[in-house]
Write a protein that holds these residues in place. Sequence first.
Motif, mmCIF file in Angstrom:
data_model
loop_
_atom_site.group_PDB
_atom_site.id
_atom_site.type_symbol
_atom_site.label_atom_id
_atom_site.label_comp_id
_atom_site.label_asym_id
_atom_site.label_seq_id
_atom_site.Cartn_x
_atom_site.Cartn_y
_atom_site.Cartn_z
ATOM 1 N N TYR A 188 0.816 -1.220 0.000
ATOM 2 C CA TYR A 188 0.000 0.000 0.000
ATOM 3 C C TYR A 188 0.853 1.274 0.000
ATOM 4 N N ALA A 189 2.090 1.188 -0.505
ATOM 5 C CA ALA A 189 3.023 2.320 -0.471
ATOM 6 C C ALA A 189 2.407 3.620 -1.001
ATOM 7 N N GLU A 190 1.572 3.506 -2.040
ATOM 8 C CA GLU A 190 0.992 4.723 -2.634
ATOM 9 C C GLU A 190 0.033 5.441 -1.684
ATOM 10 N N HIS A 191 -0.423 4.744 -0.637
ATOM 11 C CA HIS A 191 -1.356 5.363 0.313
ATOM 12 C C HIS A 191 -0.666 5.851 1.586
ATOM 13 N N GLU A 192 0.664 5.705 1.646
ATOM 14 C CA GLU A 192 1.403 6.136 2.829
ATOM 15 C C GLU A 192 1.132 7.627 3.079
ATOM 16 N N LYS B 156 -1.721 8.823 4.078
ATOM 17 C CA LYS B 156 -3.166 9.089 4.093
ATOM 18 C C LYS B 156 -3.751 8.712 5.454
ATOM 19 N N ARG C 226 4.471 -4.489 -10.266
ATOM 20 C CA ARG C 226 5.081 -4.230 -8.958
ATOM 21 C C ARG C 226 4.512 -5.164 -7.888
ATOM 22 N N GLU C 227 3.203 -5.317 -7.871
ATOM 23 C CA GLU C 227 2.559 -6.128 -6.834
ATOM 24 C C GLU C 227 2.853 -7.613 -7.016
ATOM 25 N N SER D 49 -5.041 -5.079 -8.903
ATOM 26 C CA SER D 49 -4.119 -4.066 -9.421
ATOM 27 C C SER D 49 -4.866 -3.039 -10.263
ATOM 28 N N ASP D 50 -4.467 -1.761 -10.158
ATOM 29 C CA ASP D 50 -5.199 -0.718 -10.877
ATOM 30 C C ASP D 50 -4.573 -0.324 -12.205
ATOM 31 N N GLU E 63 1.541 -1.031 -14.377
ATOM 32 C CA GLU E 63 2.719 -0.831 -13.525
ATOM 33 C C GLU E 63 2.474 -1.405 -12.138
ATOM 34 N N SER E 64 1.294 -1.126 -11.550
ATOM 35 C CA SER E 64 1.022 -1.685 -10.226
ATOM 36 C C SER E 64 0.950 -3.201 -10.289
#
Length: 144
Positions: free
Chosen positions: A50-54, A56, A126-127, A118-119, A122-123
């Motif tokens: 969840y790095a992209e939500h760090e 929040k 990565r995931e 995944s959205d 790239e995600s």
Amino acid sequence: TKERSFIAIKPDGVHRGMISNIISRFEQKGYKLVGIKVIVPGMDLAKAHYAEHEGKPFFNKLTSFLTSGPVVAMVWEGKEVIKYGRTMIGATNPLASAPGTIRGDFCVDMGRNMIHGSDGPESAQREIALWFQPSEIAEYESAT
Ligand code: CMP
């Protein structure tokens, strides 16, 4: 083209007995399961996922929930599986997700939305690399 998505059934989905229902939907649609394992993720993995939500406001809740129990981590392969997988999952907010989608049919809480997909490409890459070793992904052709 061989597109792959990372799909995970979160602890609430496992707890509610939804593993087979969710797998059935992807299988019946025509997607191919090429990786699967059950894992209780540690905090490092949850935070990386969840790095992209760090930063929040819901980040702590999100990561502690993911580490609270078993997650069924999967890699599904097939035509536009990233985008269409998200369509099958439904909107992030279960109260905005359409009936017929996984979240639309089974969930009411944003923090208990049962499944992750995944959205984007790239995600997905990565995931998949984060949750799976390359040797844990099966390479095979479908019978059809
Ligand atoms: P997921 O698809 O796993 O990706 C990020 C997650 O963050 C999302 O599902 C939700 O469970 C969660 N999320 C997003 N927005 C909020 C929010 N406003 N409050 C709580 N959780 C959220």
